[in-house]
Write an enzyme that holds these catalytic residues in place. Structure first.
Site, PDB file in Angstrom:
ATOM      1  N   SER A  58       0.827  -1.212   0.000  1.00 20.36           N
ATOM      2  CA  SER A  58       0.000   0.000   0.000  1.00 20.36           C
ATOM      3  C   SER A  58       0.854   1.251   0.000  1.00 20.36           C
ATOM      4  O   SER A  58       0.365   2.321  -0.331  1.00 20.36           O
ATOM      5  CB  SER A  58      -0.856   0.099   1.264  1.00 20.36           C
ATOM      6  OG  SER A  58      -1.335  -1.100   1.683  1.00 20.36           O
TER       7      SER A  58
ATOM      8  N   HIS B 280      -2.310  -3.346  -6.627  1.00 20.97           N
ATOM      9  CA  HIS B 280      -2.784  -3.014  -5.281  1.00 20.97           C
ATOM     10  C   HIS B 280      -4.294  -3.205  -5.155  1.00 20.97           C
ATOM     11  O   HIS B 280      -5.070  -2.420  -5.697  1.00 20.97           O
ATOM     12  CB  HIS B 280      -2.389  -1.554  -4.967  1.00 20.97           C
ATOM     13  CG  HIS B 280      -2.756  -1.114  -3.591  1.00 20.97           C
ATOM     14  ND1 HIS B 280      -3.254   0.140  -3.319  1.00 20.97           N
ATOM     15  CD2 HIS B 280      -2.725  -1.763  -2.412  1.00 20.97           C
ATOM     16  CE1 HIS B 280      -3.496   0.241  -2.024  1.00 20.97           C
ATOM     17  NE2 HIS B 280      -3.183  -0.889  -1.450  1.00 20.97           N
TER      18      HIS B 280
ATOM     19  N   GLU C  97      -5.375  -0.829  -8.135  1.00 23.20           N
ATOM     20  CA  GLU C  97      -4.416   0.136  -8.693  1.00 23.20           C
ATOM     21  C   GLU C  97      -3.257  -0.628  -9.331  1.00 23.20           C
ATOM     22  O   GLU C  97      -2.697  -1.533  -8.713  1.00 23.20           O
ATOM     23  CB  GLU C  97      -3.885   1.055  -7.571  1.00 23.20           C
ATOM     24  CG  GLU C  97      -4.953   1.965  -6.993  1.00 23.20           C
ATOM     25  CD  GLU C  97      -4.459   2.862  -5.851  1.00 23.20           C
ATOM     26  OE1 GLU C  97      -4.994   3.960  -5.691  1.00 23.20           O
ATOM     27  OE2 GLU C  97      -3.559   2.439  -5.098  1.00 23.20           O
TER      28      GLU C  97
ATOM     29  N   ASN D 169      -4.809   6.156  -1.292  1.00 24.37           N
ATOM     30  CA  ASN D 169      -4.257   6.461   0.026  1.00 24.37           C
ATOM     31  C   ASN D 169      -3.645   7.849   0.099  1.00 24.37           C
ATOM     32  O   ASN D 169      -3.377   8.355   1.182  1.00 24.37           O
ATOM     33  CB  ASN D 169      -3.227   5.409   0.441  1.00 24.37           C
ATOM     34  CG  ASN D 169      -3.920   4.164   0.963  1.00 24.37           C
ATOM     35  OD1 ASN D 169      -5.045   4.242   1.475  1.00 24.37           O
ATOM     36  ND2 ASN D 169      -3.290   3.015   0.823  1.00 24.37           N
TER      37      ASN D 169
HETATM   38  P1  NAI Z   1      -1.232  -9.927   7.150  1.00 22.19           P
HETATM   39  O1  NAI Z   1      -0.346  -9.601   8.303  1.00 22.19           O
HETATM   40  O2  NAI Z   1      -2.671 -10.181   7.391  1.00 22.19           O
HETATM   41  O3  NAI Z   1      -0.629 -11.229   6.403  1.00 22.19           O
HETATM   42  C1  NAI Z   1       0.713 -11.348   6.039  1.00 22.19           C
HETATM   43  C2  NAI Z   1       1.021 -12.844   5.844  1.00 22.19           C
HETATM   44  O4  NAI Z   1       2.312 -12.966   5.240  1.00 22.19           O
HETATM   45  C3  NAI Z   1       1.061 -13.653   7.146  1.00 22.19           C
HETATM   46  O5  NAI Z   1       0.240 -14.791   7.022  1.00 22.19           O
HETATM   47  C4  NAI Z   1       2.547 -14.050   7.265  1.00 22.19           C
HETATM   48  O6  NAI Z   1       2.714 -15.325   7.875  1.00 22.19           O
HETATM   49  C5  NAI Z   1       2.979 -14.066   5.820  1.00 22.19           C
HETATM   50  N1  NAI Z   1       4.416 -13.870   5.610  1.00 22.19           N
HETATM   51  C6  NAI Z   1       5.244 -12.991   6.224  1.00 22.19           C
HETATM   52  N2  NAI Z   1       6.474 -13.069   5.695  1.00 22.19           N
HETATM   53  C7  NAI Z   1       6.426 -14.024   4.723  1.00 22.19           C
HETATM   54  C8  NAI Z   1       7.378 -14.553   3.808  1.00 22.19           C
HETATM   55  N3  NAI Z   1       8.635 -14.123   3.804  1.00 22.19           N
HETATM   56  N4  NAI Z   1       6.963 -15.513   2.927  1.00 22.19           N
HETATM   57  C9  NAI Z   1       5.702 -15.958   2.943  1.00 22.19           C
HETATM   58  N5  NAI Z   1       4.755 -15.484   3.799  1.00 22.19           N
HETATM   59  C10 NAI Z   1       5.118 -14.537   4.670  1.00 22.19           C
HETATM   60  O7  NAI Z   1      -1.029  -8.753   6.089  1.00 22.19           O
HETATM   61  P2  NAI Z   1      -2.114  -8.056   5.126  1.00 22.19           P
HETATM   62  O8  NAI Z   1      -2.929  -7.113   5.909  1.00 22.19           O
HETATM   63  O9  NAI Z   1      -2.775  -9.106   4.316  1.00 22.19           O
HETATM   64  O10 NAI Z   1      -1.159  -7.170   4.196  1.00 22.19           O
HETATM   65  C11 NAI Z   1      -0.315  -7.747   3.233  1.00 22.19           C
HETATM   66  C12 NAI Z   1       0.171  -6.667   2.281  1.00 22.19           C
HETATM   67  O11 NAI Z   1      -0.958  -6.071   1.629  1.00 22.19           O
HETATM   68  C13 NAI Z   1       0.945  -5.525   2.920  1.00 22.19           C
HETATM   69  O12 NAI Z   1       1.946  -5.101   2.035  1.00 22.19           O
HETATM   70  C14 NAI Z   1      -0.115  -4.448   3.101  1.00 22.19           C
HETATM   71  O13 NAI Z   1       0.430  -3.150   3.120  1.00 22.19           O
HETATM   72  C15 NAI Z   1      -0.954  -4.670   1.846  1.00 22.19           C
HETATM   73  N6  NAI Z   1      -2.336  -4.216   1.934  1.00 22.19           N
HETATM   74  C16 NAI Z   1      -3.078  -4.416   3.080  1.00 22.19           C
HETATM   75  C17 NAI Z   1      -4.403  -3.999   3.141  1.00 22.19           C
HETATM   76  C18 NAI Z   1      -5.231  -4.246   4.366  1.00 22.19           C
HETATM   77  O14 NAI Z   1      -6.289  -3.595   4.517  1.00 22.19           O
HETATM   78  N7  NAI Z   1      -4.838  -5.129   5.261  1.00 22.19           N
HETATM   79  C19 NAI Z   1      -5.047  -3.306   1.998  1.00 22.19           C
HETATM   80  C20 NAI Z   1      -4.213  -3.243   0.811  1.00 22.19           C
HETATM   81  C21 NAI Z   1      -2.903  -3.640   0.818  1.00 22.19           C
END
Ligand code: NAI
Length: 384
Positions: free
Chosen positions: A117, A138, A150, A188
């Site tokens: 993001s 995104h 995006e 954002n």
């Molecule tokens: P999250 O914390 O819910 O999930 C992340 C997952 O990645 C976890 O299951 C973790 O075990 C796994 N992980 C961590 N390091 C890893 C690796 N090296 N290899 C494989 N798996 C790994 O995170 P979330 O909220 O889903 O966010 C993910 C991305 O999406 C971030 O970059 C965030 O900025 C972006 N994003 C998040 C939004 C939201 O509302 N949560 C909206 C749009 C984008």
């Protein structure tokens, strides 16, 4: 159907995997944590069953969608993927390491995308041997429901990869917008004044419920800024504001608010901690609106004008097209209309006058009118 890889099966990765499988692709989901994979697999099965119960999906289709997804902790399983979308923690160094690892296992023409993001796609691409196939894709939360995506080419991305990535996501029945690799991309960034100007007005003494009411009643927004910040979580919302502010070299247009920072420090994060600006569960009709209709209207006008100025400035800086800027705000954050269309309806000269009036009061750079609006007013032009 090409094979899609997803890295990380948290909130976003699991949602994107579901979309890809619903669109017929074999999907490989990789996460470091077996427990995270199991949780995501169970959650998907529950979501699918709900759709079957509501007769939105046949039981056969639901079973096929789930069967298309392979859940694994092994990166080696990605060798046949044509597109990999990374959705792991928002940390540049960690993401770079993952992209280096992806290049070792994926084929040389596999497109490598990040769902970040706030991080620079260009800097992620720079970690790769073939940066021309790295791109930002995104999605918004919840990914299966939100229409907007995006598309962010890095400085190094080859135009053919940008075109093919956009075409594929369009085929998934999403609305794609093309954005330059700039802080906060469109949504954002352009949405910042919705929160920051509301916080400013509150700091000047206006109750939060009055501002929320003004934006819903006079602006047609689905949620007021304080309700929305409580829903997003102040930790997340404050961090995005601070990141955008720092990334724009501390431009005062994005300066974060102490009021919100104190909430984060107190761990009053909003709905998820039962307390933020409001206390949850909220008592119905317990909030009294004390401002007059005239004041409420002027509050709404001030916040909308600041949003318009931000969208106009993004257009001026070539961040995205006017159509994509408007589409992003209506589909990504459900604004009642596109901000540039709104500017036309209000009148460009009216917007310029309102910004100049704010500047005359505050003498802060935060209220400087975008040169684009001023030029357009002088030339009697509209956006559409
Ligand atoms: P999250 O914390 O819910 O999930 C992340 C997952 O990645 C976890 O299951 C973790 O075990 C796994 N992980 C961590 N390091 C890893 C690796 N090296 N290899 C494989 N798996 C790994 O995170 P979330 O909220 O889903 O966010 C993910 C991305 O999406 C971030 O970059 C965030 O900025 C972006 N994003 C998040 C939004 C939201 O509302 N949560 C909206 C749009 C984008």
């Amino acid at each position: 159907m090409i094979e899609i890889g997803i890295i990380g099966c948290g909130t976003m990765g699991a949602g994107i995997a579901q979309i890809a499988a619903q669109n017929g692709h074999p999907v490989i989901v990789v996460d470091l944590e077996a427990a995270a994979l199991e949780k995501a697999r169970t959650q998907l099965s529950i979501s699918m069953q709900k759709l079957v119960d509501k007769h939105k999906l046949s039981a056969e289709d639901a079973a096929q969608i789930q069967a298309r997804i392979h859940w694994t902790t092994n990166y080696e399983d990605l060798t046949n993927a044509s597109l990999v979308i990374e959705a792991i923690v928002e940390n540049l160094e960690v993401k770079k390491k993952v992209f280096v690892q992806l290049e070792k296992v994926c084929s040389t023409d596999c497109v490598l995308a990040s769902n970040t993001s706030s991080l620079s796609i260009t800097s992620i691409a720079a970690a790769c041997l073939h940066p021309d196939r790295v791109i930002g894709i995104h999605f918004f939360n919840p990914a299966p429901l939100m229409e907007l995506v995006e598309i962010i080419p890095a400085l190094q991305t080859a135009p053919s990869y940008t075109a093919s990535a956009r075409k594929l996501i369009d085929q998934w029945k999403k609305k794609t917008v093309l954005v330059k690799d700039t802080p906060g991309f469109i949504v954002n960034r352009v949405a910042r004044p919705y929160y920051s100007e509301a916080l400013r007005i509150h700091e000047e003494g206006v109750p939060i419920q009055d501002i929320d009411f003004a934006m819903k009643e006079y602006g047609g927004f689905r949620m007021g800024p304080f309700e929305l910040m409580d829903l997003i979580g102040h930790d997340v919302n404050y961090t995005v504001t601070e990141t955008v502010w720092k990334s724009f070299y501390f431009d005062p247009r994005y300066t974060p608010s102490f009021v919100q920072k104190r909430l984060v420090e107190a761990s009053w994060l909003g709905r998820k901690s039962n307390k933020g600006f409001y206390i949850y569960p909220q008592e119905a009709n317990s909030l009294v609106i004390s401002s007059s209709a005239e004041v409420l209207k002027s509050i709404c006008d001030r916040i909308v004008i600041m949003l318009i100025n931000e969208a106009a400035h993004a257009l001026f800086m070539g961040t995205a097209s006017k159509e994509d800027l408007d589409l992003a705000m209506t589909k990504g954050v459900n604004y009642p209309k596109g901000l540039l269309q709104w500017a036309d309806e209000k009148g460009i000269q009216v917007c310029v006058n309102a910004l100049d009036a704010l500047y005359a009061i505050y003498h802060e750079d935060r209220y400087r009118c975008s040169p684009l609006l001023r030029q357009m007013a002088q030339n009697n032009q509209n956006f559409y």
